[in-house]
Design an enzyme around this catalytic site. Structure first.
Site, mmCIF file in Angstrom:
data_model
loop_
_atom_site.group_PDB
_atom_site.id
_atom_site.type_symbol
_atom_site.label_atom_id
_atom_site.label_comp_id
_atom_site.label_asym_id
_atom_site.label_seq_id
_atom_site.Cartn_x
_atom_site.Cartn_y
_atom_site.Cartn_z
ATOM 1 N N HIS A 187 1.282 4.898 -2.336
ATOM 2 C CA HIS A 187 0.933 5.794 -3.456
ATOM 3 C C HIS A 187 2.230 6.444 -3.901
ATOM 4 O O HIS A 187 2.848 7.176 -3.113
ATOM 5 C CB HIS A 187 -0.063 6.853 -2.996
ATOM 6 C CG HIS A 187 -1.323 6.270 -2.423
ATOM 7 N ND1 HIS A 187 -2.475 6.130 -3.163
ATOM 8 C CD2 HIS A 187 -1.603 5.773 -1.188
ATOM 9 C CE1 HIS A 187 -3.416 5.574 -2.416
ATOM 10 N NE2 HIS A 187 -2.911 5.344 -1.206
ATOM 11 N N HIS A 189 0.856 -1.197 0.000
ATOM 12 C CA HIS A 189 0.000 0.000 0.000
ATOM 13 C C HIS A 189 0.885 1.237 0.000
ATOM 14 O O HIS A 189 1.306 1.709 1.051
ATOM 15 C CB HIS A 189 -0.927 -0.028 1.225
ATOM 16 C CG HIS A 189 -1.949 1.065 1.258
ATOM 17 N ND1 HIS A 189 -3.177 0.921 1.883
ATOM 18 C CD2 HIS A 189 -1.953 2.322 0.750
ATOM 19 C CE1 HIS A 189 -3.863 2.040 1.769
ATOM 20 N NE2 HIS A 189 -3.140 2.919 1.092
ATOM 21 N N HIS A 244 -9.587 1.188 -1.265
ATOM 22 C CA HIS A 244 -9.542 1.772 0.073
ATOM 23 C C HIS A 244 -10.962 1.706 0.637
ATOM 24 O O HIS A 244 -11.912 2.129 -0.031
ATOM 25 C CB HIS A 244 -9.124 3.246 0.009
ATOM 26 C CG HIS A 244 -7.677 3.478 -0.255
ATOM 27 N ND1 HIS A 244 -6.996 2.928 -1.300
ATOM 28 C CD2 HIS A 244 -6.770 4.257 0.417
ATOM 29 C CE1 HIS A 244 -5.734 3.338 -1.267
ATOM 30 N NE2 HIS A 244 -5.562 4.137 -0.238
ATOM 31 N N ASP A 254 1.753 3.930 2.930
ATOM 32 C CA ASP A 254 0.717 4.779 2.330
ATOM 33 C C ASP A 254 1.326 5.950 1.543
ATOM 34 O O ASP A 254 1.450 5.872 0.328
ATOM 35 C CB ASP A 254 -0.259 5.266 3.418
ATOM 36 C CG ASP A 254 -1.642 5.611 2.874
ATOM 37 O OD1 ASP A 254 -1.878 5.428 1.664
ATOM 38 O OD2 ASP A 254 -2.500 6.053 3.671
ATOM 39 N N ASP A 255 1.681 7.019 2.243
ATOM 40 C CA ASP A 255 2.275 8.209 1.614
ATOM 41 C C ASP A 255 3.456 8.652 2.487
ATOM 42 O O ASP A 255 3.358 9.619 3.253
ATOM 43 C CB ASP A 255 1.228 9.329 1.537
ATOM 44 C CG ASP A 255 0.013 8.917 0.737
ATOM 45 O OD1 ASP A 255 0.084 8.934 -0.505
ATOM 46 O OD2 ASP A 255 -1.001 8.545 1.355
ATOM 47 N N GLU A 277 -11.279 3.371 6.027
ATOM 48 C CA GLU A 277 -10.248 4.263 6.570
ATOM 49 C C GLU A 277 -10.972 5.337 7.385
ATOM 50 O O GLU A 277 -10.773 5.458 8.593
ATOM 51 C CB GLU A 277 -9.439 4.889 5.415
ATOM 52 C CG GLU A 277 -8.312 5.823 5.866
ATOM 53 C CD GLU A 277 -7.582 6.474 4.673
ATOM 54 O OE1 GLU A 277 -8.127 6.469 3.552
ATOM 55 O OE2 GLU A 277 -6.466 7.009 4.892
HETATM 56 N N1 ADE Z 1 -4.552 8.867 -1.708
HETATM 57 C C1 ADE Z 1 -3.323 8.868 -1.226
HETATM 58 N N2 ADE Z 1 -3.326 8.422 0.039
HETATM 59 C C2 ADE Z 1 -4.604 8.121 0.357
HETATM 60 C C3 ADE Z 1 -5.253 7.612 1.505
HETATM 61 N N3 ADE Z 1 -4.606 7.316 2.628
HETATM 62 N N4 ADE Z 1 -6.589 7.444 1.459
HETATM 63 C C4 ADE Z 1 -7.263 7.743 0.362
HETATM 64 N N5 ADE Z 1 -6.702 8.229 -0.745
HETATM 65 C C5 ADE Z 1 -5.388 8.399 -0.758
HETATM 66 ZN ZN ZN Z 2 -3.742 4.812 0.588
#
Ligand code: ADE
Ligand code: ZN
Length: 344
Positions: free
Chosen positions: A24, A22, A202, A283-284, A205
């Site tokens: 991005h 996971h 997703h 994630d990011d 969350e």
């Molecule tokens: N795009 C990038 N990170 C995300 C996240 N945690 N949830 C939804 N969209 C995303």
């Molecule tokens: Zn994500």
């Protein structure tokens, strides 16, 4: 078995072979690279320094983050930009002993601002190839649909992907969750599956357990991204456990976006104890303060995870991957060998 010391835990986490499921790629854009690309492409950005950018990364929810995330990706203009971004991520996770990554990209975040689909994907794919040959990291690419946009837009994006279908493993669903249930994308996911693509989404969350049910039953996903709020519904937990549905959990993301207020309250350990196939992911990472091992380390420390928990998380990252059975078995054996050597 518990660790003799925090240093031993850290060393164990650092060395264990692992996969990231996971991530991005646009969320791995470090502020320094944002500045470098802004300069290279003669783009004005509303920050004076990388430190100032980092200071702006204080979020109270998912939308707060997404606003800055879409603004950040504006510096990505050329194939080289996408290549450099992706290679930087691979180099970084190589240091974390990640040997496989399944990477999301958001084509609509680029086509919407006039950057061609081919520019983004060609740069990313070239980096995937170089990571395999140069770093021995295998990878797959997952194309996400932005859920705040229409299903027609998602279908048009799927059309643009036609020449690349042999290089795209699956489709995903990301961006603003609340108000955009998975069922909004029923047709787009059915079409993607008919084309032979895998499906992930997703859900849970910020959104309710109903969204997780929809992702399973309507979109027929093979893997659940986040899924935290599934724990509110015992029937859903049973379903996820019985199907051994992989959850791609992102602890530092959850902390940054106030999905949890304290990592000590994070549900990761509970998920493992319930028999769910949970994994750890970043994630990011450039926005949420840590890459893969940082996420393992922070949760292991906050939740007092023991060696068996770490091994389960690393093994789950391969079991839940889209690698073939032989590659999965090999990675599980690599983990067993690592554990034996570490104990030895
Ligand atoms: N795009 C990038 N990170 C995300 C996240 N945690 N949830 C939804 N969209 C995303
Ligand atoms: Zn994500």
């Amino acid at each position: 078995m518990s660790f003799a010391s925090p240093e031993q835990r850290q060393a164990f986490i650092a060395g264990i072979p692992k996969a990231e499921l996971h991530l991005h790629i646009e969320g791995s854009l470090e502020p320094e690279m944002m500045f470098a690309l802004a300069q290279r492409n003669a783009i004005d950005i509303p920050f004076a320094s990388a430190e100032e950018v980092r200071k702006a990364y204080a979020f109270s929810n998912l939308q707060d983050f997404l606003d800055i995330y879409y603004q950040g990706m504006n510096v990505l203009r050329t194939e080289e930009d996408f290549y450099d971004l992706t290679m930087a991520y691979f180099r970084r996770i190589h240091a974390d002993n990640a040997i496989h990554a399944e990477i999301f990209f958001d084509p609509q975040g680029h086509t919407e601002r006039g950057v061609a689909f081919s520019i983004a994907i060609d740069g990313i794919l070239r980096a995937l190839d170089d990571a395999q040959s140069g770093l021995n990291i295998s990878s797959q690419l997952i194309m996400c649909f932005l859920r705040h946009l229409s299903e027609e837009d998602a279908l048009a994006t799927l059309e643009k992907a036609t020449p690349y279908l042999d290089r795209i493993a699956g489709v995903g669903l990301d961006s603003s969750e609340l108000g955009h249930p998975p069922s909004k994308f029923t047709k787009a996911f059915a079409k993607a599956k008919a084309l032979g693509l895998k499906a992930v989404a997703h859900a849970g969350e910020e959104g309710p357990p109903d969204y997780v049910w929809e992702a399973l039953d309507v979109l027929k996903i093979e893997r659940m991204d986040h899924g935290n709020r599934s724990l509110e519904d015992p029937r859903l937990v049973e379903r996820l456990r019985d199907n051994q549905m992989t959850l791609t959990v992102c602890p530092l993301s959850n902390l940054s976006l106030c999905v949890v207020n304290d990592l000590r309250d994070h549900p990761l350990k509970k998920m493992l104890d319930l028999g769910l196939r949970a994994t750890v992911n970043s994630d990011d990472p450039s926005y949420f303060g840590g890459y893969l091992n940082d996420n393992y380390e922070a949760t292991a420390s906050a939740l007092d995870l023991d060696k068996d928990d770490i091994v389960a998380l690393a093994k789950n990252s391969f079991r839940g991957s889209f690698l073939d059975e032989e590659a999965i078995s090999r990675s599980l054996r690599d983990i067993d060998d690592y554990v034996a050597r570490f104990d030895g």
